[in-house]
Scaffold this motif. Structure first.
Motif, short mmCIF file in Angstrom:
data_model
loop_
_atom_site.label_atom_id
_atom_site.label_comp_id
_atom_site.label_asym_id
_atom_site.label_seq_id
_atom_site.Cartn_x
_atom_site.Cartn_y
_atom_site.Cartn_z
N HIS A 123 0.84 -1.20 0.00
CA HIS A 123 0.00 0.00 0.00
C HIS A 123 0.87 1.24 0.00
N SER A 139 -4.05 9.62 9.19
CA SER A 139 -5.45 9.81 8.80
C SER A 139 -6.24 8.54 9.11
N ARG A 140 -7.55 8.71 9.09
CA ARG A 140 -8.43 7.58 9.39
C ARG A 140 -8.14 6.43 8.41
N TYR A 141 -7.97 6.80 7.15
CA TYR A 141 -7.73 5.76 6.15
C TYR A 141 -6.36 5.10 6.35
N GLN A 148 -6.46 2.63 9.03
CA GLN A 148 -7.12 1.40 8.59
C GLN A 148 -6.13 0.50 7.83
N VAL A 149 -5.32 1.13 6.99
CA VAL A 149 -4.34 0.37 6.21
C VAL A 149 -3.30 -0.24 7.15
N THR A 179 -4.73 -3.18 9.01
CA THR A 179 -4.92 -4.34 8.13
C THR A 179 -3.60 -5.04 7.86
N ASP A 209 -10.55 -4.73 2.64
CA ASP A 209 -10.19 -4.10 3.92
C ASP A 209 -9.58 -2.72 3.72
N THR A 210 -8.98 -2.48 2.55
CA THR A 210 -8.27 -1.21 2.35
C THR A 210 -8.67 -0.48 1.06
N LYS A 237 -7.55 -1.18 -1.77
CA LYS A 237 -6.42 -1.31 -2.71
C LYS A 237 -6.83 -2.25 -3.85
N ALA A 297 -6.94 3.98 -3.77
CA ALA A 297 -7.39 3.04 -2.76
C ALA A 297 -8.26 3.75 -1.74
N GLU A 298 -7.83 4.94 -1.34
CA GLU A 298 -8.58 5.67 -0.31
C GLU A 298 -9.97 6.05 -0.82
N PHE A 325 -12.01 2.94 -0.88
CA PHE A 325 -12.35 2.52 0.48
C PHE A 325 -13.48 3.38 1.03
N ASP A 326 -13.38 4.70 0.85
CA ASP A 326 -14.43 5.60 1.33
C ASP A 326 -15.77 5.29 0.67
#
Lengths: 242, 728
Positions: free
Chosen positions: A185, A227-229, A232-233, A236, B581-582, B584, B702-703, B706-707
């Motif tokens: 990522h 950040s929130r995202y 999360q990454v 994970t 989950d992400t 991606k 990806a973000e 995800f959102d």
């Protein structure tokens, strides 16, 4: 407002002088007088293209001590002017920490691996640079040499603050150490994990600085500044590593 | 058999000579000072220190434009060679210094003091169109604003901050919508990317009051000549533009750029001047058009597309450059290659105080394809129809007219779609979080009526030299011309040489644009070779013979003047695998196809198809030129995320189709601009197929995914299946 916008070009570098000492002490003395150390030059020359002026440079490539990879008492020593490729191809590193060797084999691109050095990557301290983060996951320290001959050691994540000559990095207790990284990522962050009795986790946000964090904080999404995202990454990726 | 492009060896080992390599006796080097502000009035420029620096030959500012016609731009000439009273984007040129070397020029630039009075930025299309928007230009620049211009198919400067508007109607869309069983309206946003050509834009200029000579890597030598002659008010024959190999362009080297400025600096410095802008400067100088788009589409109860209203607001940046042409070509192809009863297309090119936008591979149709092919998929899924079958049902057949009196469709659109769908196994049922998507890119080729000429000469030793001003930017034009001349004359390709061009003695070419290198310029070469062959048959012993020919694109015969030379569709099929989950996303398969008509060099065609697809892939997933309040945020190679080898799809292939219907030699068409078009939509459609989430904004990071997935969390279990069933 009088600021001007002056884009970079290699043709805009002013003339400069280069010294090529072979002795470590001589290099340390030159650094103390304001001569700028240069190893692969991939970052320094880029900054000069941006307009940074350096009239005196010091090439570190002819100092044999800075180009060595050794192990001693369970610790692995990587010279400051060792290139990424040298790490990836070194038999000792492959034996002791095969995953670190694999990490350096895919850092940057072939030209960067060929020219760029560990010390250069750490001291350039550019956002997103990975070497300090990877070494920090393994609890590495950086050894500097003062002009008066005194060696001192700082944690690798603080190395860039030092003004002296960087000599080498030390990774302790390699016997039981394991190293993991996840770059899947990389547009968000890269995760580095060093595992001995306990786990050391470093989060490196894209275009950010290495952040030492605890695995509990990662799993609970409690990393300030992320950040929130990105949280999360991180969660994970860490969960999957476990 | 696979044979490499002719000059690839010299390029790989560094022997190829580019304009950037040119060194001339006594040559000075110029550097440019650029505005750090998106919008400001220049109160005063103090160059006195720079002028006194040792090694400085000339300092040029807007004052030096006195007595010249110092502006350029396509359709609307609004861009000064160098700013006079106002700057309108970060990077606008404010001063130029010529010195003994670049370092000296650079150092002198740093002593120039510019006193700016800041104006509010106009950073976005929305802010430019707001009722209280600041005007980027206080009054229209055109001599006849608000008037329809047949040559470029639209209206110049119709209202504040709109520099050009294209508008076209076929029948009555409102009536067609009223008769439709379903009418869908959807909004889309398109990001902007930078050209990122590796060879910088470079000009070496040698100038006196009477004569101006340029060595340039602009792909339009004759257009540069015309502009320089007009600007300096000298006859065209007193301007000579010489062109050699060009190191990539993607649109960034088309139309007049910094060439006249190089001439101006050379005049003042009284010596040859080299003006070579850096990669960073190139990223500040020109970009692709960002866009806001709205599509309204009417469909019958049995799944027939009936009518479409296509609206777009292009972010054209501070100056016109090629925006008027981009708006026209985009509007023309916007509805997509389907059978429409009624249409309304409206595209406005909007001024903002950001990097000027201009030609970019695909020329407006990358934008239109993103919106159009996304919405086609969305409509099919809303109606529980298979998007593949929905497209097949509505696509235009071979020989059909897209618009009244238009060039008939010249290749099999359905066969192209079938080819890519089959290649990715479209009918296989998807695994969880894995999906497949299709898209058809659609564009015309040839742009706005072009002419190409060529001359071919047989030397006493039996070899031949081809003189053409068509520019080889790495797409392989020279290789194609060699092969065409060799085949026509029946001599080995090694005996054919393509000469560098000079406007003084090379026949005219309107420039390498809109995929005409093969279709027009190589056809002129073929005809010239045929003429030479006829002479050779008659005079086999003559020591030297010449053939000459011209190839003119037919004149525009539809209202807004497209004069389409041939159709250049592209098909893409993508398969994605999503990390739920992400967000991606991995592109596990990407297959693209385009119609080469006849592939003169198959390997080069495949290279163009794959290269276009990679550029499209980067823009689809992450690549983007970012601005905040008009300030570029990542216009530096180090900070700009480009696709690399690590981003390539698992299975990645290009299908070169050959309809034999092109206007070029042996039925050839161009392929360079095709496959960038359908990539983003194919991926968005695959994402929808995989997780039932629709992204309508680029990039699909990806973000962002995800959102979108989080927002639609409650619905993720209800994924519509391809056969129309909704899985519970």
């Amino acid at each position: 407002m009088t600021a001007n916008l002056l884009p970079a070009s290699r043709h805009r570098i002013m003339p400069f002088a280069v010294s090529r000492p072979e002795a470590l002490a001589e290099a340390a003395a030159l650094v103390a007088t304001g001569v700028v150390p240069m190893a692969g030059g991939t970052d320094l020359v880029d900054r000069m293209k941006q307009g940074q002026r350096h009239s005196r440079l010091l090439s570190l490539l002819s100092i044999a001590e800075l180009r060595k990879i050794t192990s001693e008492d369970g610790a692995l020593y990587l010279g400051a002017a060792v290139t990424h490729r040298m790490v990836s191809q070194d038999r000792l590193v492959r034996e002791i920490l095969p995953s670190l060797s694999a990490f350096f084999a895919v850092l940057g691109n072939p030209r960067i691996r060929d020219r760029g050095t560990l010390g250069g990557n750490v001291m350039a301290n550019e956002p997103g640079y990975e070497v300090a983060a990877a070494l920090a996951a393994l609890d590495a320290s950086a050894e500097f040499l003062r002009p008066d001959g005194v060696h001192y050691v700082v944690p690798v994540l603080h190395a860039a603050e030092s003004k002296d000559l960087l000599v080498r990095f030390r990774i302790p207790d390699t016997g039981e150490a394991k190293f993991y990284w996840d770059r899947s990522h990389r547009d968000t962050l890269t995760l580095f994990v060093g595992q001995r009795r306990s786990m050391r986790v470093i989060v490196l946000p894209t275009a950010g600085r290495a952040m030492p964090v605890t695995s509990d904080d990662v799993l609970r999404h409690q990393i300030p500044g992320l950040s929130r995202y990105a949280s999360q990454v991180a969660e994970t990726l860490l969960r999957r590593l476990q | 058999m696979v044979t490499p492009v002719d000059d690839s060896g010299a390029k790989a080992n560094g022997l190829a000579r580019y304009t950037a390599d040119l060194v001339m006796e006594g040559m000075a080097h110029a550097c440019l000072l650029r505005s750090p502000h998106p919008h400001a009035i220049i109160r005063k420029i103090d160059c006195s220190k720079a002028e006194r620096q040792p090694g400085v030959f000339a300092v040029v500012t807007g004052v030096d434009l006195a007595g010249l016609d110092g502006v350029y731009g396509e359709v609307i000439r609004d861009q000064p060679l160098i700013a006079t009273d106002r700057v309108r984007y970060v990077g606008d040129i404010v001063a130029a210094v010529a010195a003994v070397d670049e370092a000296t020029a650079f150092a002198a630039l740093q002593t120039i003091h510019v006193d700016y009075e800041l104006l509010p930025a106009v950073p976005t299309v929305e802010s430019a169109l707001a009722p209280d928007a600041i005007a980027v230009f206080d009054k229209p620049v055109s001599p006849n604003p608000g008037v329809y211009d047949a040559a470029c198919g639209g209206i110049r400067e119709p209202r504040r901050n709109v520099l050009f508007e294209f508008d076209y109607r076929k029948d009555d869309v409102e009536r067609a919508f009223a008769a439709s069983a379903h009418v869908f309206t959807d909004d889309f946003r398109f990001s902007r990317i930078t050209h990122y050509h590796l060879e910088p834009l470079v000009t070496v200029a040698r100038a006196t009051d009477a004569v101006i000579e340029l060595w340039s890597n602009n792909q339009d030598p004759f257009e540069v000549r015309e502009n320089v002659a007009r600007i300096f008010k000298i006859p065209e024959e007193n301007v000579i533009v010489r062109t050699g190999l060009v190191g990539g362009g993607f649109g960034g080297k088309s139309h007049c750029k910094t060439e006249p400025l190089a001439a101006l600096v050379a005049r003042k410095a009284q010596r040859p001047v080299r003006l070579c802008i850096s990669m960073e400067e190139a990223m500040l100088s020109l970009s692709q058009h960002g866009a806001v788009m709205r599509l309204t589409t009417g469909v019958s109860s049995d799944g027939r597309l009936l009518a479409r209203r296509c609206e777009a607001w292009l972010d054209s940046g501070a100056y016109a450059d090629a925006s008027a042409f981009v708006a026209t070509q985009m509007g023309y192809c916007f509805p997509g290659p389907y059978r429409w009863e009624a249409l309304h297309m409206n595209v406005a090119a909007v001024r903002t105080t950001t990097t000027p936008a201009g030609s970019f591979r695909g020329f407006g149709r990358v934008q239109s394809t993103w919106a159009s092919e996304s919405q086609i998929d969305m409509i099919a899924r809303r109606l529980n129809l298979d998007p593949y079958a929905f497209r097949r049902r509505n696509l235009l057949g071979v020989g059909a007219e897209y618009l009244p009196d238009d060039t008939p469709i010249d290749c099999d659109l359905i066969a192209g779609l079938d080819a890519v769908a089959t290649a990715v196994g479209y009918d296989f049922s998807a695994r969880p979080n894995r999906g497949k998507g299709l898209a058809v890119g659609f564009k015309s080729a040839g742009g706005h009526s072009r002419l190409a000429e060529a001359r071919i000469r047989r030397e006493p030793d039996g070899s031949v030299v081809v003189h053409t001003a068509a520019c080889d930017m790495g797409q392989g034009t020279r290789d194609v011309m060699k092969r065409v001349a060799s085949e026509t004359l029946g001599i080995p390709a090694e005996r054919v040489r393509i000469a560098d061009s000079s406007t003084a003695d090379t026949p005219f070419d309107a420039g390498s644009h809109a995929c005409t290198g093969v279709a027009l310029s190589a056809t002129a070469v073929q005809k010239a070779a045929q003429m030479l062959k006829t002479q050779l048959d008659q005079l086999p012993k003559a020591p030297q013979l010449e053939g000459f020919a011209a190839q003119q694109q037919k004149q525009a015969d539809i209202r807004f003047g497209s004069g389409n030379l041939y159709w250049q569709p592209a098909w893409a099929a993508a398969e994605v695998d999503i990390d739920i989950d992400t967000g991606k996303l991995k592109v596990t398969q990407l297959v693209v196809a385009a119609d080469a008509g006849h592939a003169i060099n198959l390997q080069a065609c495949q290279g163009q198809l794959l290269g276009g697809a990679i550029q499209g892939l980067g823009q689809a997933l992450f690549e983007q030129l970012c601005f905040e309040e008009g300030q570029p945020r990542n216009a530096q190679p180090r900070r700009y995320r480009l696709p690399t080898a690590l981003d390539l799809p698992g299975l990645f292939s290009a299908l070169v189709l050959e309809s034999k219907s092109g206007p070029g030699p042996f039925g050839a068409k161009g392929v360079g601009e095709a496959t960038i078009m359908p990539i983003a939509a194919a991926i968005a459609n695959a994402i929808d197929d995989a997780v039932g989430v629709r992204l309508k904004t680029l990039p699909m990071s990806a973000e962002n995914l995800f959102d979108a997935m989080s927002a639609q969390h409650a619905d993720t279990q209800r994924k519509p299946h391809r056969d129309g069933n909704v899985m519970a």
